[in-house]
Design a protein around this motif. Sequence first.
Motif, PDB file in Angstrom:
ATOM      1  N   ASP A   1     -64.806-102.446  21.484  1.00 23.11           N
ATOM      2  CA  ASP A   1     -64.793-102.301  22.957  1.00 23.11           C
ATOM      3  C   ASP A   1     -64.108-103.346  23.953  1.00 23.11           C
ATOM      4  N   ASP A   2     -63.637-102.751  24.913  1.00 24.22           N
ATOM      5  CA  ASP A   2     -62.981-103.936  25.794  1.00 24.22           C
ATOM      6  C   ASP A   2     -63.874-105.180  26.419  1.00 24.22           C
ATOM      7  N   ASN A   3     -65.344-104.802  26.181  1.00 25.58           N
ATOM      8  CA  ASN A   3     -66.241-105.935  26.335  1.00 25.58           C
ATOM      9  C   ASN A   3     -66.819-106.769  25.171  1.00 25.58           C
ATOM     10  N   GLY A   4     -66.348-106.429  24.003  1.00 24.78           N
ATOM     11  CA  GLY A   4     -67.102-106.745  22.721  1.00 24.78           C
ATOM     12  C   GLY A   4     -66.483-108.066  22.429  1.00 24.78           C
TER      13      GLY A   4
ATOM     14  N   GLN B   1     -88.328-107.996  18.682  1.00 26.33           N
ATOM     15  CA  GLN B   1     -87.363-108.991  19.441  1.00 26.33           C
ATOM     16  C   GLN B   1     -87.187-110.255  18.786  1.00 26.33           C
ATOM     17  N   GLU B   2     -87.990-110.633  18.024  1.00 21.33           N
ATOM     18  CA  GLU B   2     -87.894-112.015  17.244  1.00 21.33           C
ATOM     19  C   GLU B   2     -86.949-111.745  16.174  1.00 21.33           C
ATOM     20  N   LEU B   3     -86.829-110.649  15.521  1.00 20.80           N
ATOM     21  CA  LEU B   3     -85.757-110.270  14.598  1.00 20.80           C
ATOM     22  C   LEU B   3     -84.281-110.234  15.257  1.00 20.80           C
ATOM     23  N   GLU B   4     -84.462-109.770  16.384  1.00 23.13           N
ATOM     24  CA  GLU B   4     -83.016-109.790  16.931  1.00 23.13           C
ATOM     25  C   GLU B   4     -82.334-110.953  17.413  1.00 23.13           C
ATOM     26  N   GLU B   5     -83.427-111.644  18.038  1.00 29.55           N
ATOM     27  CA  GLU B   5     -83.098-113.316  18.310  1.00 29.55           C
ATOM     28  C   GLU B   5     -82.548-114.060  16.989  1.00 29.55           C
ATOM     29  N   ARG B   6     -83.196-113.993  15.833  1.00 29.54           N
ATOM     30  CA  ARG B   6     -82.941-114.515  14.605  1.00 29.54           C
ATOM     31  C   ARG B   6     -81.516-114.068  14.216  1.00 29.54           C
ATOM     32  N   TYR B   7     -81.296-112.759  14.285  1.00 31.17           N
ATOM     33  CA  TYR B   7     -79.981-112.144  14.034  1.00 31.17           C
ATOM     34  C   TYR B   7     -78.874-112.848  14.787  1.00 31.17           C
ATOM     35  N   TRP B   8     -78.959-113.080  16.182  1.00 27.70           N
ATOM     36  CA  TRP B   8     -77.792-113.653  16.704  1.00 27.70           C
ATOM     37  C   TRP B   8     -77.847-115.238  16.585  1.00 27.70           C
ATOM     38  N   LYS B   9     -79.113-115.740  16.217  1.00 27.67           N
ATOM     39  CA  LYS B   9     -78.718-117.168  15.797  1.00 27.67           C
ATOM     40  C   LYS B   9     -77.889-117.342  14.576  1.00 27.67           C
TER      41      LYS B   9
ATOM     42  N   LYS C   1     -75.664-118.371  23.265  1.00 29.29           N
ATOM     43  CA  LYS C   1     -76.988-118.459  22.742  1.00 29.29           C
ATOM     44  C   LYS C   1     -77.399-116.925  22.501  1.00 29.29           C
ATOM     45  N   PRO C   2     -78.310-116.482  21.821  1.00 36.17           N
ATOM     46  CA  PRO C   2     -78.537-115.195  21.370  1.00 36.17           C
ATOM     47  C   PRO C   2     -78.727-114.290  22.718  1.00 36.17           C
ATOM     48  N   ASP C   3     -79.328-114.614  23.820  1.00 34.42           N
ATOM     49  CA  ASP C   3     -79.529-113.760  24.800  1.00 34.42           C
ATOM     50  C   ASP C   3     -77.948-113.203  25.306  1.00 34.42           C
ATOM     51  N   ASP C   4     -77.042-114.215  25.117  1.00 33.57           N
ATOM     52  CA  ASP C   4     -75.740-113.719  25.449  1.00 33.57           C
ATOM     53  C   ASP C   4     -75.160-112.265  24.914  1.00 33.57           C
ATOM     54  N   PHE C   5     -75.522-112.449  23.684  1.00 35.84           N
ATOM     55  CA  PHE C   5     -75.061-111.216  22.720  1.00 35.84           C
ATOM     56  C   PHE C   5     -76.077-110.174  23.037  1.00 35.84           C
ATOM     57  N   ILE C   6     -77.348-110.250  23.332  1.00 30.11           N
ATOM     58  CA  ILE C   6     -78.354-109.116  23.635  1.00 30.11           C
ATOM     59  C   ILE C   6     -77.957-108.452  24.616  1.00 30.11           C
ATOM     60  N   GLN C   7     -77.523-109.150  25.557  1.00 28.37           N
ATOM     61  CA  GLN C   7     -77.200-108.528  26.862  1.00 28.37           C
ATOM     62  C   GLN C   7     -76.010-107.995  26.790  1.00 28.37           C
TER      63      GLN C   7
ATOM     64  N   THR D   1     -74.736-106.322  24.216  1.00 26.83           N
ATOM     65  CA  THR D   1     -74.999-105.053  23.506  1.00 26.83           C
ATOM     66  C   THR D   1     -75.661-104.186  24.145  1.00 26.83           C
ATOM     67  N   ASP D   2     -76.285-104.448  25.239  1.00 19.53           N
ATOM     68  CA  ASP D   2     -76.906-103.306  26.015  1.00 19.53           C
ATOM     69  C   ASP D   2     -75.973-102.247  26.281  1.00 19.53           C
ATOM     70  N   SER D   3     -74.631-102.625  26.749  1.00 24.60           N
ATOM     71  CA  SER D   3     -73.709-101.393  27.427  1.00 24.60           C
ATOM     72  C   SER D   3     -73.062-100.808  25.802  1.00 24.60           C
ATOM     73  N   PHE D   4     -73.245-101.311  24.657  1.00 30.61           N
ATOM     74  CA  PHE D   4     -72.814-100.582  23.552  1.00 30.61           C
ATOM     75  C   PHE D   4     -73.946 -99.504  23.053  1.00 30.61           C
ATOM     76  N   ILE D   5     -75.042 -99.457  23.505  1.00 32.32           N
ATOM     77  CA  ILE D   5     -76.043 -98.667  23.146  1.00 32.32           C
ATOM     78  C   ILE D   5     -75.624 -97.201  24.040  1.00 32.32           C
ATOM     79  N   ARG D   6     -75.131 -96.260  23.400  1.00 38.54           N
ATOM     80  CA  ARG D   6     -74.386 -95.057  24.133  1.00 38.54           C
ATOM     81  C   ARG D   6     -74.864 -93.776  23.224  1.00 38.54           C
ATOM     82  N   PRO D   7     -75.236 -92.674  24.021  1.00 38.77           N
ATOM     83  CA  PRO D   7     -75.444 -91.527  23.458  1.00 38.77           C
ATOM     84  C   PRO D   7     -74.467 -90.790  22.842  1.00 38.77           C
ATOM     85  N   ILE D   8     -74.336 -90.205  21.861  1.00 41.67           N
ATOM     86  CA  ILE D   8     -73.390 -89.212  21.625  1.00 41.67           C
ATOM     87  C   ILE D   8     -73.464 -87.849  22.566  1.00 41.67           C
ATOM     88  N   LEU D   9     -72.600 -87.739  23.398  1.00 45.14           N
ATOM     89  CA  LEU D   9     -72.555 -86.507  24.051  1.00 45.14           C
ATOM     90  C   LEU D   9     -72.992 -85.228  23.727  1.00 45.14           C
ATOM     91  N   GLY D  10     -73.773 -84.692  24.510  1.00 47.36           N
ATOM     92  CA  GLY D  10     -74.453 -83.228  23.930  1.00 47.36           C
ATOM     93  C   GLY D  10     -75.445 -83.047  22.984  1.00 47.36           C
TER      94      GLY D  10
END
Length: 224
Positions: free
Chosen positions: A32-35, A70-78, A93-99, A101-110
């Motif tokens: 992604d351009d923002n990845g 949420q704890e697992l996700e924070e541990r993952y990014w740590k 910090k983990p929150d930087d990466f969590i925020q 990835t919000d934009s990377f959660i995208r549906p498959i159209l249709g």
Amino acid sequence: MTKGGSVMAVKAVIFDIGGVLAHNVWEHLLLDDNGVMSRFPQLHKAELERIGKVLWDAFGYVPEYPNTWQELEERYWKMFIRYFKGYLPETAKPDDFIQMTDSFIRPILGMKSVLKKLQLKGIKLAICSNNNEFWFRRQMDQLGLWRFFDSDNVILSCRIGVSKSSPRFEMFHAALSALSLPGDNCIFVDDREGNIERARQCGMQGILFLEAEQLDSKLKKLGL
């Protein structure tokens, strides 16, 4: 699918998530351009892919309990930040990466339209996905997928402890058990041919997913 000379009715459709219901988060992290690759060009793609595999092995088979997702996700990014210490800003910090990835959660159209049609026909819907707890929860919540799936019909590698490639077919057997149906009554939809073949070995019909329109056409041919 036939059994004893009679046609077996399709009563359930089982879906993979990544590449079928939602785009894969990790692929966007790289491409992604923002990845990660664009934000931190000093990182090497091959090393990112290697660490991605390490992190998958560490979290792809770990259930939520006794931690929260949420704890697992924070541990993952740590762990991610620790692996790349010296290449990332000291303030990372983990929150930087969590925020991010919000934009990377995208549906498959249709795909929501396909799910709605099946639901209206009274077809049971289930999930069988190689996934960790936190990306699964964020995909389901952010994309509004919970309205289509009963939580009892969700089978994840992190909860079973093995992936769909396991030679003992644990995830497929768990999906059939959750639905209380034989394989003859189920269709499995995945974007990987190997997973489709394993589902067929468990007696299910399989559809290799390319896009929503293609899937809808194949389901119509099966009377759905």
